[in-house]
Design an enzyme around this catalytic site. Structure first.
Site, PDB file in Angstrom:
ATOM      1  N   THR A   1      56.401  48.339  20.898  1.00 57.26           N
ATOM      2  CA  THR A   1      56.222  47.081  21.855  1.00 57.26           C
ATOM      3  C   THR A   1      54.977  46.324  21.485  1.00 57.26           C
ATOM      4  O   THR A   1      54.824  45.328  21.618  1.00 57.26           O
ATOM      5  CB  THR A   1      56.296  47.626  23.418  1.00 57.26           C
TER       6      THR A   1
ATOM      7  N   ASP B   1      61.657  50.017  15.611  1.00 54.01           N
ATOM      8  CA  ASP B   1      61.418  50.516  17.154  1.00 54.01           C
ATOM      9  C   ASP B   1      61.398  51.692  17.094  1.00 54.01           C
ATOM     10  O   ASP B   1      62.249  52.747  16.345  1.00 54.01           O
ATOM     11  CB  ASP B   1      62.877  49.988  17.695  1.00 54.01           C
ATOM     12  N   SER B   2      60.693  52.397  17.967  1.00 54.40           N
ATOM     13  CA  SER B   2      60.598  53.983  18.075  1.00 54.40           C
ATOM     14  C   SER B   2      61.846  54.718  18.244  1.00 54.40           C
ATOM     15  O   SER B   2      62.090  55.975  18.111  1.00 54.40           O
ATOM     16  CB  SER B   2      59.509  54.247  18.981  1.00 54.40           C
ATOM     17  N   SER B   3      62.710  54.046  19.091  1.00 52.17           N
ATOM     18  CA  SER B   3      64.198  54.705  18.911  1.00 52.17           C
ATOM     19  C   SER B   3      64.885  55.156  17.651  1.00 52.17           C
ATOM     20  O   SER B   3      65.471  56.051  17.718  1.00 52.17           O
ATOM     21  CB  SER B   3      65.073  53.784  19.913  1.00 52.17           C
TER      22      SER B   3
ATOM     23  N   THR C   1      56.326  53.701  22.160  1.00 49.90           N
ATOM     24  CA  THR C   1      56.204  54.729  23.265  1.00 49.90           C
ATOM     25  C   THR C   1      57.155  55.700  23.410  1.00 49.90           C
ATOM     26  O   THR C   1      57.164  56.848  23.875  1.00 49.90           O
ATOM     27  CB  THR C   1      55.739  54.124  24.583  1.00 49.90           C
ATOM     28  N   ASP C   2      58.565  55.242  23.114  1.00 48.20           N
ATOM     29  CA  ASP C   2      59.638  55.937  23.562  1.00 48.20           C
ATOM     30  C   ASP C   2      59.893  57.576  22.824  1.00 48.20           C
ATOM     31  O   ASP C   2      60.117  58.495  23.636  1.00 48.20           O
ATOM     32  CB  ASP C   2      60.995  55.355  23.214  1.00 48.20           C
TER      33      ASP C   2
ATOM     34  N   THR D   1      61.474  75.414  29.699  1.00 51.53           N
ATOM     35  CA  THR D   1      61.845  75.144  30.860  1.00 51.53           C
ATOM     36  C   THR D   1      61.939  73.807  30.917  1.00 51.53           C
ATOM     37  O   THR D   1      61.283  73.003  30.145  1.00 51.53           O
ATOM     38  CB  THR D   1      60.616  75.578  31.750  1.00 51.53           C
TER      39      THR D   1
ATOM     40  N   CYS E   1      61.211  72.324  33.675  1.00 56.04           N
ATOM     41  CA  CYS E   1      60.080  71.960  34.362  1.00 56.04           C
ATOM     42  C   CYS E   1      59.071  71.295  33.802  1.00 56.04           C
ATOM     43  O   CYS E   1      58.559  71.930  32.634  1.00 56.04           O
ATOM     44  CB  CYS E   1      59.425  73.004  35.314  1.00 56.04           C
TER      45      CYS E   1
END
Length: 343
Positions: free
Chosen positions: A15, A59-61, A91-92, A277, A279
């Site tokens: 981006t 693109d980072s994807s 960022t992805d 995990t 979390c």
């Protein structure tokens, strides 16, 4: 006279260097030229800054393990010519790339700072300007002649994080990244406040580049009611070497005999299963703490401690690519190699 630090900024896409495609109205990466038009204050930075594009821009994807190896190799090839590196990245998947670089660049003794932005650099409210400038300043910073932060990091929205401790948790806010289980390495305000206690020490050994990653891993996220068919479809994947099992709480999973049997069969087939995990923070995997996880330990599932899923992916690919045996992989998943877990 103190020589200025030499910093190489590597643009990979994302981006931060995007423009609007007039036909599709979608953001697409553009060649990172005319940077001084967008950032004239770069002339004021107390460092010699060079720029290099890693083509093709992506693109980072679209990030892949092959991309990670290419990026690590580019840093390695320029290592002796620069004091630090700033990688401009989408960022992805930034947390995945940061984690991979941690393992591919062994004995790193110079800063490698990944950064990007939520808004393109050409947009008036972009967060990219501050992220780039602060990342360069941190990469150039020294203390007693040595780099202040000689490790792979992510800088975003006034915070510097260890690269293998980070996850992206927001697609809209400027503070998109968090590191719930490890303190920030620096906070940026009027001054840059470094948290020296938690920064890794400079390695005195020569940098070693690793270029082999084994992609034959999978992630299996548990949820109430997960079917045995879904589980078997994962474990029956051809060539599968390891699975990251995303469990509940402190590493808990169903105690249903059929569920445990499927996991046990996979372990007996030679698949390494690492318990991570779901979390994001506030604890670590403690197999056996609750009855719901006792059976996991008994059948040979390995604790991932407080590792992030992103770092677990990179660590497993690295170990398997290096040709470690299953027993060696299980052992070293419990060893902190680059500060990725707390043990």
């Amino acid at each position: 006279m103190t020589l200025k630090s030499k910093i190489l900024v590597i643009y990979t896409g994302g981006t931060i260097g995007m423009i609007m495609n007039p036909e599709t109205h979608a953001l697409e990466p553009f060649p990172f030229k005319n940077i001084y038009t967008h950032l004239p204050m770069l002339h004021l930075v107390d460092a010699e800054v060079s720029f290099k594009e890693m083509l093709p821009l992506i693109d980072s994807s679209d990030t892949t393990p092959q991309f990670w190896v290419r990026l690590a190799t580019l840093i390695y090839d320029n290592y002796n010519d620069y004091d630090g590196f700033v990688v401009l990245h989408g960022t992805d998947t930034m947390a995945y790339t940061a984690s991979a670089l941690c393992f591919l660049l062994e004995n790193l003794s110079k800063p490698v700072i990944l950064t990007g932005s939520q808004l393109p650099l050409g947009v008036i409210r972009t967060d990219g300007r501050e992220n780039i400038l602060n990342s360069i300043e941190i990469a150039a910073a020294k203390k007693e002649g040595k780099p202040r932060v000689p490790e792979v990091c992510i800088y975003f929205e006034n915070s510097l994080f260890r690269g293998n401790r980070v996850y992206k948790d927001n697609a809209e806010h400027f503070n998109a990244f968090h590191s719930a289980n490890y303190p920030k390495l620096a906070k940026v305000g009027v001054h840059i406040r470094y948290n020296d206690t938690f920064i890794r020490q400079t390695s005195e050994q020569s940098l070693i580049l690793h270029t082999k990653l084994d992609e034959n891993i999978a992630i299996l996220k548990l949820y109430p009611g997960i079917s045995k068919q879904a589980m078997r479809s994962v474990f029956n994947t051809e060539g599968l070497r390891a699975v990251i099992l995303e469990t509940f709480g402190s590493g808990n999973a169903p105690s249903n005999p059929e569920f445990i049997s499927i996991l046990e069969e996979a372990v007996q087939k030679g698949i390494v299963i690492v318990n991570v995990t779901q979390c994001k923070g506030g604890g670590t995997v403690e197999i056996g703490r609750y009855g719901a996880s006792v059976l996991l330990k008994k059948i040979g599932i390995v604790s991932g401690h407080d590792i992030t899923t992103e770092a677990a992916v990179a660590k497993l690919m690295y170990f398997l690519g290096e040709g470690l045996s299953n027993e060696e992989v299980k052992h070293y998943m419990g060893v902190s190699l680059r500060g990725e877990i707390t043990v």
